[in-house]
Design a protein around this motif. Structure first.
Motif, mmCIF file in Angstrom:
data_model
loop_
_atom_site.group_PDB
_atom_site.id
_atom_site.type_symbol
_atom_site.label_atom_id
_atom_site.label_comp_id
_atom_site.label_asym_id
_atom_site.label_seq_id
_atom_site.Cartn_x
_atom_site.Cartn_y
_atom_site.Cartn_z
ATOM 1 N N GLU A 1 60.371 -0.322 35.603
ATOM 2 C CA GLU A 1 60.661 0.368 34.349
ATOM 3 C C GLU A 1 61.006 -0.628 33.251
ATOM 4 O OE1 GLU A 1 63.229 3.808 33.980
ATOM 5 O OE2 GLU A 1 62.834 4.248 36.087
ATOM 6 N N THR B 1 63.740 2.941 22.742
ATOM 7 C CA THR B 1 63.570 2.049 23.899
ATOM 8 C C THR B 1 64.579 0.894 23.937
ATOM 9 O OG1 THR B 1 61.234 2.579 24.049
ATOM 10 C CG2 THR B 1 61.930 0.539 25.093
ATOM 11 N N PHE C 1 61.116 5.474 27.178
ATOM 12 C CA PHE C 1 59.753 5.114 26.779
ATOM 13 C C PHE C 1 59.403 5.593 25.366
ATOM 14 C CE2 PHE C 1 59.557 4.465 31.295
ATOM 15 C CZ PHE C 1 58.702 3.375 31.416
ATOM 16 N N PRO D 1 59.498 4.756 21.742
ATOM 17 C CA PRO D 1 59.715 3.437 21.130
ATOM 18 C C PRO D 1 60.978 3.263 20.272
ATOM 19 C CG PRO D 1 57.401 3.961 21.072
ATOM 20 C CD PRO D 1 58.092 5.175 21.617
ATOM 21 N N ALA E 1 57.707 -2.061 32.160
ATOM 22 C CA ALA E 1 56.891 -1.091 31.420
ATOM 23 C C ALA E 1 57.478 -0.836 30.026
ATOM 24 C CB ALA E 1 56.805 0.209 32.203
ATOM 25 N N THR E 2 58.799 -0.731 29.947
ATOM 26 C CA THR E 2 59.404 -0.472 28.621
ATOM 27 C C THR E 2 59.263 -1.690 27.714
ATOM 28 O OG1 THR E 2 61.570 -1.063 29.520
ATOM 29 C CG2 THR E 2 61.071 1.279 29.351
ATOM 30 N N VAL F 1 54.146 -3.513 22.309
ATOM 31 C CA VAL F 1 52.943 -2.926 21.696
ATOM 32 C C VAL F 1 53.319 -2.139 20.434
ATOM 33 C CG1 VAL F 1 51.094 -1.231 22.022
ATOM 34 C CG2 VAL F 1 51.617 -2.877 23.830
ATOM 35 N N SER F 2 54.371 -1.309 20.537
ATOM 36 C CA SER F 2 54.794 -0.518 19.377
ATOM 37 C C SER F 2 55.185 -1.440 18.228
ATOM 38 C CB SER F 2 56.014 0.346 19.709
ATOM 39 O OG SER F 2 55.868 0.930 20.939
ATOM 40 N N VAL G 1 55.770 -1.352 26.373
ATOM 41 C CA VAL G 1 55.727 -0.289 25.352
ATOM 42 C C VAL G 1 56.383 -0.779 24.065
ATOM 43 C CG1 VAL G 1 56.697 1.970 24.743
ATOM 44 C CG2 VAL G 1 55.617 1.646 26.955
#
Lengths: 460, 332
Positions: A414, A395, A390, A392, A417-418, A424-425, A421
């Motif tokens: 997972e 990731t 997680f 960034p 979710a990753t 978004v990053s 993340v």
């Protein structure tokens, strides 16, 4: 959008369609892949082989001088020929298995044999001169030095009875004796001693060998798409291959992006471009163009990976979902690092300054990437692996390892979710990069510090 | 009333605490050929970059070809920046094609335009050459082509003559005149005041970010009339002293100076004096080789408006003292 596509096309063509890029990115890996695989399999890398030729003298102090009998039998040409043939056939079988392109490169058995033969020493032509057990080895010094005899063996009295590891025999020879020849002579003596031990114990050596053969495992990995024989190393090979391919693809594309941005700045062509396109459009076009470069690299290297998987009957372990996820993590990783490199490229004047600014970025990123790799290799679903998944900068790489591991894949929540993340990053980084790019591209002179870059975010 | 190609209203641009452009008001009429003058660091390039929407003003507003930003009409604008270069390893034709593509051109039309323009700038043989094989002057002509290849309505040239030899400078002046004759609006910044004077029908000048001059050449000449009569003596110089006294004694002459060893005099007139009458009086007084009423040149105006301390070095020093903000340094 038209201008973005024009820029992207130019960026792609100017990078992809250059001889240097095509050779470095495609031809070299292909040649390397084929040659190395073939050479490793056939044993050709072991160099030119030489067979022992000459006379060896033997002082056999064992009761009944039985070791020297065995040594004589070992160096009989027919026996040597038989051993050599066995090695050649073994090398041919290994070369066939190691050829990554399988039938794509047709090779006749004769050609294979020729290659395999080069890796196996010719038949040793050695005659054995028996000496009395009480002969003083020193008296043979001159004959050894003169080259009259190749070497002198001295077998101690207890070499057959004493089965401990400390028991030794002596081999006298000059410094001129090549290691390869010495190895052959030692090999013969060891065979002779061990053979005699079997004989004394009245045990059938071949039977023991047969009994001692350890059964091999066929590890069958169960995946959603079915089952496949994965050998013993699928859980290592697949993740490592995934991360390597992803790294090559991401850093090739983003690296070229950095170079082309710095080139446009240092050659002062930037402002001319900005008369026809806005900075954000220019950056977007450049990032997209190099994304295609990276994706092409991913496709080619990934293609080789699939070929190799097919060769080793592991293709079924790679599901379409794995390929989709790897592509998604590629895109996240590429855009993330491309945004960073575009910002760096826009704010410096030459590659030297860019490399200096890249240092801290790479330092932090690779700290997490390597931590993630090691953690995932130890345990693909450990807490450390999950946490680093997680972070960034790591990731895309850590997750590519994890989704590329058919034996121990991550849970889908997972993965989801990753991905969130990562996306978004990446969006945040691209936004920040666009702000820096807009100011940076027309900034000449002393390059800004990291603090200066952060200030730019407030100015733009 | 002529419409404005560029309208700038109260525009201010700061870089940190330094004001590069200060409450600038400016109108560039459509179809005009304007010279944009000012000492180094005056804010010319910053103003041009704001016009091109490369920078955005901190205050005020501007419009370009009727749009609020140049982005909306970039394809109608040709821009030759002061900081210019080429892709060194790219062929000339590819370079011009790429920039033409960015301006919305493509295909045979673009190819034909490239060929035509290369002919016009007398470089048809460089089409397939790499840019790095060209001399600096040739590269500059190619950059000029990149700015005009798409037949823009508004052409902005930032220091177009720098680095050109006299022959190429003359060629460029001719091309600028032709483009202007076709009805395009052209604005160029230059330090070559002679070129500006020859080419422009309008000039504006800024200093320390503020406009200090704006008008047609005739208006400027009238405004900055030096009220000076030049008198060249006839002989070998033996009677120069006599001539000096004669000119000095003419009513309406405020002062007289000798400009060089040949004895040429400059008579500065009093306010309200009639130059024609004074010239007549001088000629009636005895033989002279030449008597002429001196005209104001742009150089005179420039020197008159710009304090030497306003120029380049001092400004750069001030800017670099602001913490090495290289953006300001390059822009100034």
């Amino acid at each position: 959008m038209r201008k973005v596509l024009v820029t992207a096309t130019r960026e792609f063509k100017s990078t992809f369609l250059t001889p240097a890029f095509l050779v470095a990115t495609f031809l070299i890996p292909v040649v390397f892949y084929v040659i190395l695989g073939f050479a490793l399999g056939s044993g050709i890398l072991e160099g030119d082989q030489e067979g022992a030729e000459g006379t060896v003298a033997v002082i056999d102090r064992t009761p009944g001088e039985s070791v020297v009998d065995n040594l004589e039998a070992y160096f009989v040409p027919e026996y040597q020929e038989k051993r050599r043939e066995e090695r050649i056939l073994r090398n041919i079988a290994r070369a066939k298995a190691a050829n990554p392109l399988g039938d794509a490169i047709p090779t006749s058995d004769e050609q294979l044999r020729q290659i395999a033969e080069t890796a196996v020493a010719p038949v040793a032509q050695v005659s054995v001169e028996r000496l009395p057990a009480d002969t003083d080895p020193d008296s043979f010094r001159d004959r050894i030095l003169s080259g009259d005899i190749l070497a002198l063996y001295v077998f101690p009295e207890d070499i057959v009875e004493d089965e401990s590891a400390v028991v030794r025999f002596e081999l006298f020879a000059t410094q001129r004796l090549k290691d390869q020849i010495a190895d052959q002579l030692v090999d013969g003596a060891q065979e002779a001693v061990v053979g005699e031990r079997y004989a004394v114990a009245q045990i059938d050596r071949e039977q023991v060998r047969q009994i001692s053969l350890r059964p091999r495992s066929d590890r069958i990995t169960i995946t959603e798409s079915g089952v496949a024989e994965s050998g013993d190393n699928a859980e290592i090979i697949f993740p490592l291959a995934s991360i390597m391919i992803l790294m090559i693809a991401i850093f090739t594309g983003s690296g070229y992006l950095l170079m082309s941005t710095v080139e446009e700045k240092s050659s002062r062509v930037m402002e001319l471009l900005l008369s026809g396109i806005s900075p954000v459009e220019l950056m977007t076009g450049k990032i997209l163009g190099q994304a295609f470069v990276g994706f092409s690299v991913l496709a080619v290297y990934g293609g080789f990976g699939l070929l190799a998987a097919q060769q080793f009957d592991m293709l079924e372990l790679i599901t379409p979902l794995t390929l989709v996820l790897l592509s998604a993590y590629f895109l996240i990783g590429y855009f993330m690092y491309a945004a960073i490199f575009a910002a760096i490229g826009s704010s410096v004047n030459e590659m030297r300054e860019a490399q200096a600014m890249q240092g801290p970025v790479f330092g932090v990123a690779f700290l997490f990437i390597y931590l993630g790799i090691f953690a995932a290799m130890q345990d693909a679903n450990s807490l450390v692996t999950k946490i680093i998944s997680f972070v960034p900068p790591a990731t895309p790489f850590v997750m590519s390892m994890r989704v590329g591991n058919p034996a121990d894949p991550p849970p889908m929540w997972e993965v989801g979710a990753t991905l969130v993340v990562g996306i978004v990053s990446t969006v945040v980084l691209v936004w920040a990069s666009a702000k820096i790019f807009r100011i940076g591209v027309l900034m000449y002179g002393k390059p800004p510090t990291l603090k200066g870059l952060v200030k730019m975010l407030g100015q733009a | 009333m002529t419409a404005s190609a560029i309208h700038i209203e109260g525009v201010t641009k700061r870089f940190r605490d330094k004001v590069a452009v200060n409450d600038l008001h400016l109108d560039v009429p459509e179809g005009s050929l304007c010279g944009f003058l000012g000492p180094n660091g005056a804010g010319k390039t910053t103003t041009i970059r704001m016009v091109m929407s490369i920078f955005y003003p901190d205050a005020g507003k501007l419009s370009v070809l009727g749009k609020s930003t140049a982005i909306e009409s970039k394809d109608r604008i040709g821009y030759l920046p002061e900081e210019r270069g080429v892709y060194r390893k790219m062929k000339v034709v590819d370079f011009l094609t790429y920039l033409g593509n960015l301006k919305g051109l493509s295909g045979k039309d673009l190819s034909k335009r490239i060929d035509d323009w290369l002919e016009k700038v007398e470089l048809p043989e460089v089409r397939k050459k790499k840019c790095q094989e060209l001399s600096k002057g040739m590269q500059q002509k190619i950059q000029f082509l990149a700015a005009v290849i798409h037949d823009p309505d508004l052409i902005i040239l930032d220091e177009p003559f720098s680095g050109l030899d006299p022959v190429n400078a003359r060629l460029l002046r001719r091309l600028i005149t032709e483009l202007h004759d076709e009805g395009r609006t052209i604005i160029f910044s230059t330090h070559v005041l002679f070129s500006a004077e020859q080419l422009c029908d309008r000039v504006f000048m800024i200093n320390k970010g503020k406009k200090v001059l704006d008008g047609t050449i005739d208006q400027i000449r009238a405004e900055f009339d030096p009220k000076t009569v030049v008198v060249e003596p006839m002989g070998d110089g033996s009677s120069n002293g006599q001539l000096f006294g004669r000119v000095e004694g003419v009513p309406g002459v405020r002062s007289v100076i000798t400009t060089d060893e040949s004895g040429v005099l400059e008579a500065h007139l009093e306010e309200g004096a009639d130059p024609q009458q004074i010239m007549q009086t001088i000629m009636n007084g005895g033989p002279v080789r030449r008597v002429e009423l001196r005209r104001a040149t742009l150089e005179d105006v420039f020197v008159q408006l710009v304090d030497p301390g306003d120029s380049e070095d001092i400004l750069r020093e001030q800017l670099s003292g602001a913490g090495g903000d290289s953006e300001e340094a390059s822009d100034a």
